[in-house]
Design an enzyme around this catalytic site. Structure first.
Site, PDB file in Angstrom:
ATOM      1  N   GLU A 184      -2.876 -10.386 -31.696  1.00  0.00           N
ATOM      2  CA  GLU A 184      -2.168 -11.104 -32.764  1.00  0.00           C
ATOM      3  C   GLU A 184      -0.579 -11.174 -32.557  1.00  0.00           C
ATOM      4  O   GLU A 184       0.015 -10.467 -32.058  1.00  0.00           O
ATOM      5  CB  GLU A 184      -2.387 -10.388 -34.193  1.00  0.00           C
ATOM      6  CG  GLU A 184      -1.750  -8.922 -34.226  1.00  0.00           C
ATOM      7  CD  GLU A 184      -1.603  -8.579 -35.626  1.00  0.00           C
ATOM      8  OE1 GLU A 184      -0.837  -8.928 -36.513  1.00  0.00           O
ATOM      9  OE2 GLU A 184      -2.519  -7.434 -35.821  1.00  0.00           O
TER      10      GLU A 184
ATOM     11  N   ARG B  38       7.672 -10.001 -41.611  1.00  0.00           N
ATOM     12  CA  ARG B  38       6.709 -10.961 -41.129  1.00  0.00           C
ATOM     13  C   ARG B  38       6.286 -11.899 -41.729  1.00  0.00           C
ATOM     14  O   ARG B  38       5.758 -12.941 -41.152  1.00  0.00           O
ATOM     15  CB  ARG B  38       5.693  -9.972 -40.442  1.00  0.00           C
ATOM     16  CG  ARG B  38       6.023  -8.994 -39.324  1.00  0.00           C
ATOM     17  CD  ARG B  38       4.937  -8.194 -38.713  1.00  0.00           C
ATOM     18  NE  ARG B  38       4.105  -8.923 -37.772  1.00  0.00           N
ATOM     19  CZ  ARG B  38       2.955  -8.617 -37.410  1.00  0.00           C
ATOM     20  NH1 ARG B  38       2.488  -7.577 -37.999  1.00  0.00           N
ATOM     21  NH2 ARG B  38       2.262  -9.267 -36.725  1.00  0.00           N
TER      22      ARG B  38
ATOM     23  N   ARG C 156      -0.076 -15.800 -38.850  1.00  0.00           N
ATOM     24  CA  ARG C 156      -0.089 -15.076 -37.594  1.00  0.00           C
ATOM     25  C   ARG C 156      -1.212 -16.222 -36.673  1.00  0.00           C
ATOM     26  O   ARG C 156      -1.689 -17.221 -37.158  1.00  0.00           O
ATOM     27  CB  ARG C 156      -1.100 -13.941 -37.696  1.00  0.00           C
ATOM     28  CG  ARG C 156      -0.482 -12.881 -38.360  1.00  0.00           C
ATOM     29  CD  ARG C 156       0.647 -12.078 -37.925  1.00  0.00           C
ATOM     30  NE  ARG C 156       0.790 -10.932 -38.751  1.00  0.00           N
ATOM     31  CZ  ARG C 156       1.684 -10.856 -40.003  1.00  0.00           C
ATOM     32  NH1 ARG C 156       2.229 -12.213 -40.122  1.00  0.00           N
ATOM     33  NH2 ARG C 156       1.887 -10.009 -40.415  1.00  0.00           N
TER      34      ARG C 156
ATOM     35  N   HIS D 270      -2.690 -13.897 -44.297  1.00  0.00           N
ATOM     36  CA  HIS D 270      -2.819 -12.687 -43.791  1.00  0.00           C
ATOM     37  C   HIS D 270      -4.368 -12.296 -43.580  1.00  0.00           C
ATOM     38  O   HIS D 270      -4.916 -11.139 -44.040  1.00  0.00           O
ATOM     39  CB  HIS D 270      -2.375 -11.759 -45.000  1.00  0.00           C
ATOM     40  CG  HIS D 270      -1.884 -10.424 -44.355  1.00  0.00           C
ATOM     41  ND1 HIS D 270      -2.445  -9.178 -44.548  1.00  0.00           N
ATOM     42  CD2 HIS D 270      -0.533 -10.149 -43.418  1.00  0.00           C
ATOM     43  CE1 HIS D 270      -1.781  -8.156 -44.047  1.00  0.00           C
ATOM     44  NE2 HIS D 270      -0.905  -8.614 -43.485  1.00  0.00           N
TER      45      HIS D 270
END
Length: 223
Positions: A180, A191, A195, A212
């Site tokens: 990831e 963050r 992703r 997420h």
């Protein structure tokens, strides 16, 4: 990361999480909780990310309560409804609310079934599917892809680590197959939820998630 809430002050809206890896307890505020069905409780299992406050101290962010169930509530009469046995009386506000609902339903139809559906309908993950993302997020995706091709350096210590696929949203593979990487969300100091997850070493497929790990779509890297 995962852990357990060991302290929670519901009146003041903060508590502490003990990470499963045995590291020091982390402070978190109710504003960092992303589960809306109920408030946290001592003993809850949680998944979370880490960030630092203005003083540089480590704290928990993007906290999700695991297996949180909505609390049942007794049915109650909607505000403004007429008592049983008496006919409901219409009002201008109720008529305006009904008209607004119709407008929202029509707009929803346009976004999903009408001529604008092609702009907003997500492409599901699967063989041959690809995600087209518009700027400015596309620029952040391109930056992350470039870092992956170069092998770093990455802005976060978690980038390049094994993605364990606990939610089973991606096809089952041997441990270590998925990695990831963070896609920066403009305006956030942590963050965030975006992703890129790669499959294979070297990568043979790229997945993108903007919520997420709740959903994934195949990402076709640009040359």
């Amino acid at each position: 990361m995962q852990g357990k809430i060991v302290t929670w002050n519901d009146d003041r809206g903060f508590g502490f999480i003990a990470p499963d890896d045995g590291s020091a307890q982390l402070f978190f505020h109710i504003s960092a909780v992303r589960t809306s069905v109920r408030r946290p409780q001592q003993g809850d299992r949680v998944a979370f990310e880490t960030t630092r406050d203005r003083s540089g101290r480590l704290k928990a962010a993007w906290v999700t309560l695991e297996n949180a169930a909505a609390q049942p509530q007794a049915p109650r009469r909607a505000p403004g409804s007429a008592p049983r046995g008496r006919p409901a009386q219409s009002s201008p506000l109720r008529l305006l609310g009904g008209a607004a609902l119709l407008v929202l339903l029509f707009l929803g139809w346009l976004l999903t079934q009408g001529p604008l559906s092609g702009l907003f309908t997500p492409t599901p993950a699967g063989p041959g599917s690809a995600l087209q993302v518009e700027a400015p997020i596309q620029r952040e995706i391109d930056k992350t892809l470039a870092l992956i091709r170069r092998g770093g350096p990455y802005p976060h210590s978690q980038d390049g680590t094994v993605f364990q696929n606990r939610e089973r949203r991606l096809p089952a593979q041997a441990r270590g197959y998925y990695r990831e990487y963070t896609v920066r969300t403009p305006g956030l100091s942590h963050r965030g939820p975006r992703r890129i997850v790669t499959g294979g070493n070297p990568p043979v497929i790229y997945y993108y998630t903007e919520d997420h790990y709740q959903s994934f779509r195949v990402l076709e890297p640009r040359p």
